[in-house]
Design an enzyme around this catalytic site. Structure first.
Site, PDB file in Angstrom:
ATOM      1  N   VAL A  95       0.893  -1.194   0.014  1.00 22.95           N
ATOM      2  CA  VAL A  95       0.038  -0.182   0.025  1.00 22.95           C
ATOM      3  C   VAL A  95       1.000   1.186  -0.064  1.00 22.95           C
ATOM      4  CG1 VAL A  95      -1.746   1.289   1.317  1.00 22.95           C
ATOM      5  CG2 VAL A  95      -1.845  -1.422   1.124  1.00 22.95           C
ATOM      6  N   LYS A  96       0.763   2.177  -1.203  1.00 22.72           N
ATOM      7  CA  LYS A  96       1.457   3.258  -1.240  1.00 22.72           C
ATOM      8  C   LYS A  96       0.821   4.373  -0.338  1.00 22.72           C
ATOM      9  CE  LYS A  96       3.984   5.000  -5.123  1.00 22.72           C
ATOM     10  NZ  LYS A  96       3.791   5.080  -6.644  1.00 22.72           N
ATOM     11  N   VAL A  97       1.401   5.158   0.425  1.00 21.57           N
ATOM     12  CA  VAL A  97       1.138   6.205   1.476  1.00 21.57           C
ATOM     13  C   VAL A  97       1.595   7.227   1.142  1.00 21.57           C
ATOM     14  CG1 VAL A  97       0.041   6.710   3.717  1.00 21.57           C
ATOM     15  CG2 VAL A  97       0.244   4.237   2.928  1.00 21.57           C
TER      16      VAL A  97
END
Ligand code: E4P
Length: 231
Positions: free
Chosen positions: A83-85
């Protein structure tokens, strides 16, 4: 250094995967916007069917609960989703909560070593300093990569530096020399890395010489079988 493809284009991913050099994929909302006919979920599932390496899927929510909901959803699509945050106060909180849930994260939009250090402490497995966007404003993007790699090594932190916003092959070489664990590249840069004018010229020359040698061998095995050259 691992090489990721920075795209949501399925054909580009299939091509580099066939070359045997693809370690993972990064996507973002801008890259997804360039695709047609599929939802983001469908694109991600397709990509995860091609590579077993990490595939980054970026959240767009502004609030922590929204980021968590999007990220949990992505994480259920395939085992290799990361998951890219985006780097922010809320982003750090989301990263630390994803870590507690066992969901891997890639902290994106990092422009200083301090941001990278914070993301690592929050528990991000990948830290993405953007080099090209810094070069674009007449500064030295690779400095952050060098600093962050040194900090990660010095404290033996369990996060990897992923050089992002790569614009040309020289960025890849510099990232590798700096000890970056990963670099993510547009398809164009992968392709530029393959080619060199002397390589391409050499291939043509070898083929020409090989065919001339075969023709000469055929002529000496069966003299007169070829038309004599006209004066
Ligand atoms: C990758 O994770 C980043 O989103 C990407 O490399 C950004 O590249 P850009 O600066 O060319 O948009």
């Amino acid at each position: 250094m691992k090489l990721f493809l920075d795209t949501a284009d399925i054909e580009e991913i299939r091509t580099v995967h066939r070359w045997g050099v693809l370690d993972g994929v990064t996507t973002n909302p801008t890259l997804f916007a360039k695709t047609t006919g599929m939802s983001y979920d469908e694109v991600l599932k397709h990509i995860c069917g091609i590579t077993s390496g990490p595939v980054s899927a970026e959240v767009v929510a502004d609030d922590v609960e929204g980021m968590l909901a999007e990220g949990r959803h992505f994480a259920k699509l395939a085992d290799n989703i990361v998951v890219k945050v985006p780097m922010s106060e809320r982003g750090l909180e989301a990263i630390s909560r994803f870590k507690a849930e066992g969901i891997k994260t890639n902290c994106t939009l990092i422009f200083t070593a301090n941001q990278g250090l914070l993301a690592a402490k929050a528990g991000a497995s990948l830290l993405s300093p953007f080099v090209g966007r810094v070069d674009d404003i007449n500064e030295e993007g690779m400095t952050v990569v060098r600093e962050l790699v040194e900090i990660i090594r010095f404290y033996e932190i369990d996060s990897e530096v992923l050089t992002a916003s790569v614009r040309h092959p020289r960025h890849v070489t510099e990232a590798a020399l700096a000890g970056s664990h990963v670099a993510t590249l547009p398809f164009k840069v992968f392709s530029q890395m393959v080619h060199h004018p002397l390589t391409d010229k050499g291939i043509v020359q070898f083929k020409r010489d090989w065919e001339a040698a075969r023709a000469a061998a055929a002529e000496s095995a069966a003299p007169g079988s070829r038309e004599p050259a006209r004066a």
